[in-house]
Design a protein around this motif. Structure first.
Motif, PDB file in Angstrom:
ATOM      1  N   MET A  84       0.865  -1.172  -0.057  1.00 13.07           N
ATOM      2  CA  MET A  84      -0.030  -0.189   0.233  1.00 13.07           C
ATOM      3  C   MET A  84       0.719   1.308   0.123  1.00 13.07           C
ATOM      4  O   MET A  84       0.476   2.142  -0.763  1.00 13.07           O
ATOM      5  CB  MET A  84      -0.910   0.145   1.077  1.00 13.07           C
ATOM      6  CG  MET A  84      -2.198  -1.109   1.033  1.00 13.07           C
ATOM      7  SD  MET A  84      -3.122  -1.101   2.475  1.00 13.07           S
ATOM      8  CE  MET A  84      -4.175  -2.384   2.295  1.00 13.07           C
ATOM      9  N   ARG A  85       1.878   1.138   0.689  1.00 12.17           N
ATOM     10  CA  ARG A  85       2.831   2.145   0.549  1.00 12.17           C
ATOM     11  C   ARG A  85       3.264   2.636  -0.492  1.00 12.17           C
ATOM     12  O   ARG A  85       3.408   3.676  -1.218  1.00 12.17           O
ATOM     13  CB  ARG A  85       4.130   1.969   1.775  1.00 12.17           C
ATOM     14  CG  ARG A  85       5.018   3.063   1.647  1.00 12.17           C
ATOM     15  CD  ARG A  85       6.413   2.617   2.399  1.00 12.17           C
ATOM     16  NE  ARG A  85       7.591   3.569   1.905  1.00 12.17           N
ATOM     17  CZ  ARG A  85       8.787   3.374   2.284  1.00 12.17           C
ATOM     18  NH1 ARG A  85       9.040   2.076   2.937  1.00 12.17           N
ATOM     19  NH2 ARG A  85       9.737   4.122   1.981  1.00 12.17           N
ATOM     20  N   ARG A  86       3.794   1.695  -1.229  1.00 16.56           N
ATOM     21  CA  ARG A  86       4.413   1.780  -2.655  1.00 16.56           C
ATOM     22  C   ARG A  86       3.308   2.278  -3.633  1.00 16.56           C
ATOM     23  O   ARG A  86       3.710   3.196  -4.543  1.00 16.56           O
ATOM     24  CB  ARG A  86       4.928   0.388  -2.943  1.00 16.56           C
ATOM     25  CG  ARG A  86       6.219   0.150  -2.397  1.00 16.56           C
ATOM     26  CD  ARG A  86       6.770  -1.271  -2.821  1.00 16.56           C
ATOM     27  NE  ARG A  86       7.764  -1.964  -1.919  1.00 16.56           N
ATOM     28  CZ  ARG A  86       9.211  -1.402  -1.773  1.00 16.56           C
ATOM     29  NH1 ARG A  86       9.649  -0.499  -2.546  1.00 16.56           N
ATOM     30  NH2 ARG A  86      10.122  -2.158  -0.980  1.00 16.56           N
ATOM     31  N   ILE A  87       2.166   1.647  -3.535  1.00 20.52           N
ATOM     32  CA  ILE A  87       1.094   2.084  -4.525  1.00 20.52           C
ATOM     33  C   ILE A  87       0.869   3.638  -4.057  1.00 20.52           C
ATOM     34  O   ILE A  87       0.816   4.528  -5.029  1.00 20.52           O
ATOM     35  CB  ILE A  87       0.008   1.378  -4.221  1.00 20.52           C
ATOM     36  CG1 ILE A  87       0.117   0.001  -4.644  1.00 20.52           C
ATOM     37  CG2 ILE A  87      -1.279   1.878  -4.776  1.00 20.52           C
ATOM     38  CD1 ILE A  87      -0.898  -1.028  -4.162  1.00 20.52           C
ATOM     39  N   LEU A  88       0.867   4.063  -2.904  1.00 21.48           N
ATOM     40  CA  LEU A  88       0.384   5.564  -2.704  1.00 21.48           C
ATOM     41  C   LEU A  88       1.630   6.516  -3.152  1.00 21.48           C
ATOM     42  O   LEU A  88       1.511   7.527  -3.540  1.00 21.48           O
ATOM     43  CB  LEU A  88       0.143   5.565  -1.157  1.00 21.48           C
ATOM     44  CG  LEU A  88      -1.152   4.891  -0.790  1.00 21.48           C
ATOM     45  CD1 LEU A  88      -1.438   5.226   0.710  1.00 21.48           C
ATOM     46  CD2 LEU A  88      -2.333   5.827  -1.454  1.00 21.48           C
ATOM     47  N   ILE A  89       2.852   5.831  -2.790  1.00 23.99           N
ATOM     48  CA  ILE A  89       3.914   6.715  -3.149  1.00 23.99           C
ATOM     49  C   ILE A  89       4.057   6.966  -4.793  1.00 23.99           C
ATOM     50  O   ILE A  89       4.162   7.958  -5.355  1.00 23.99           O
ATOM     51  CB  ILE A  89       5.254   6.087  -2.753  1.00 23.99           C
ATOM     52  CG1 ILE A  89       5.306   6.405  -1.219  1.00 23.99           C
ATOM     53  CG2 ILE A  89       6.403   6.707  -3.308  1.00 23.99           C
ATOM     54  CD1 ILE A  89       5.127   7.660  -0.646  1.00 23.99           C
ATOM     55  N   GLU A  90       3.832   5.719  -5.876  1.00 22.12           N
ATOM     56  CA  GLU A  90       3.809   5.818  -7.056  1.00 22.12           C
ATOM     57  C   GLU A  90       2.791   6.903  -7.411  1.00 22.12           C
ATOM     58  O   GLU A  90       3.040   7.657  -8.358  1.00 22.12           O
ATOM     59  CB  GLU A  90       3.513   4.530  -7.507  1.00 22.12           C
ATOM     60  CG  GLU A  90       4.577   3.322  -7.493  1.00 22.12           C
ATOM     61  CD  GLU A  90       4.089   1.940  -7.599  1.00 22.12           C
ATOM     62  OE1 GLU A  90       3.135   1.796  -8.217  1.00 22.12           O
ATOM     63  OE2 GLU A  90       5.156   1.089  -7.266  1.00 22.12           O
ATOM     64  N   SER A  91       1.723   6.844  -6.880  1.00 20.83           N
ATOM     65  CA  SER A  91       0.497   7.659  -7.621  1.00 20.83           C
ATOM     66  C   SER A  91       0.783   8.997  -6.935  1.00 20.83           C
ATOM     67  O   SER A  91       0.563   9.932  -7.817  1.00 20.83           O
ATOM     68  CB  SER A  91      -0.871   7.464  -6.567  1.00 20.83           C
ATOM     69  OG  SER A  91      -1.868   7.914  -6.661  1.00 20.83           O
TER      70      SER A  91
END
Length: 191
Positions: A84-91
């Protein structure tokens, strides 16, 4: 339920093609609660919804071509927090790249809350940089921050996933917040 999750994760490890479809209904509500807790504190107008965050994280965890190995329920939820962290950061990076380069700003981690009231892209990116640096120095502290900040887990939930006492989580959470604050203040003054 804990043993159900562990049994299904073991089946996934063993290559059972139906196991992933059995896992989602069992963990979905907890993952969605984690995602909703984090997304509730994102800027209004955010295009990523909690359901989409859960589905994307779940697909990264069990839907990839490379089979993942899970050491039980705690390991799975820790990996979900990281995903989830990676997805939010990518977004945030995509949105920030579309807007401008932008200066990174400090994101204050509050004592009583696992999340801040509002997180803008620059703050999230600044936090990610500091958290990445913390990860090189102390992976356990970085994992604690991911669980508390990016999934909104409580002290007790975090303690269960990490296999430590709530008192240890509280002590390490205080230290990690101070470390991140110092690191992010240093980034801000060097900008």
């Amino acid at each position: 339920m804990n043993s159900d999750v562990t049994n299904i994760l073991n089946a996934i490890d063993e290559g059972d093609p139906l196991a992933a479809s059995q896992l989602l209904p069992i963990v979905y509500e907890e993952l969605r609660r984690m995602a909703a807790g984090k997304m509730a504190h994102e800027k209004s107008g955010h295009t990523l919804q909690p359901t989409a965050l859960v589905h994307e994280a779940f697909m990264r965890l069990v839907g990839g071509e490379r089979p993942q190995s899970w050491d039980g329920r705690g390991h799975f939820f820790a990996a979900a927090a990281e995903s989830m962290r990676r997805i939010l950061i990518e977004s945030a990076r995509r949105r920030n790249a579309q807007k401008r380069g932008g200066n990174l700003v400090r994101c204050e981690l509050m004592e009583d809350d696992a999340v801040t009231d509002s997180t803008d892209d620059e703050s999230l990116l600044s936090l990610d940089q500091a958290l990445t640096k913390l990860e090189t120095e102390d992976t356990k502290l970085a994992k604690l921050v991911e669980l508390r900040y990016f999934t909104g887990m409580t002290i007790d939930e975090t303690a269960e996933v990490l296999g430590v006492s709530p008192r240890t989580v509280k002590r390490n959470w205080s230290y990690a917040r101070a470390w991140l604050r110092r690191e992010m203040d240093g980034e801000e003054s060097s900008s």
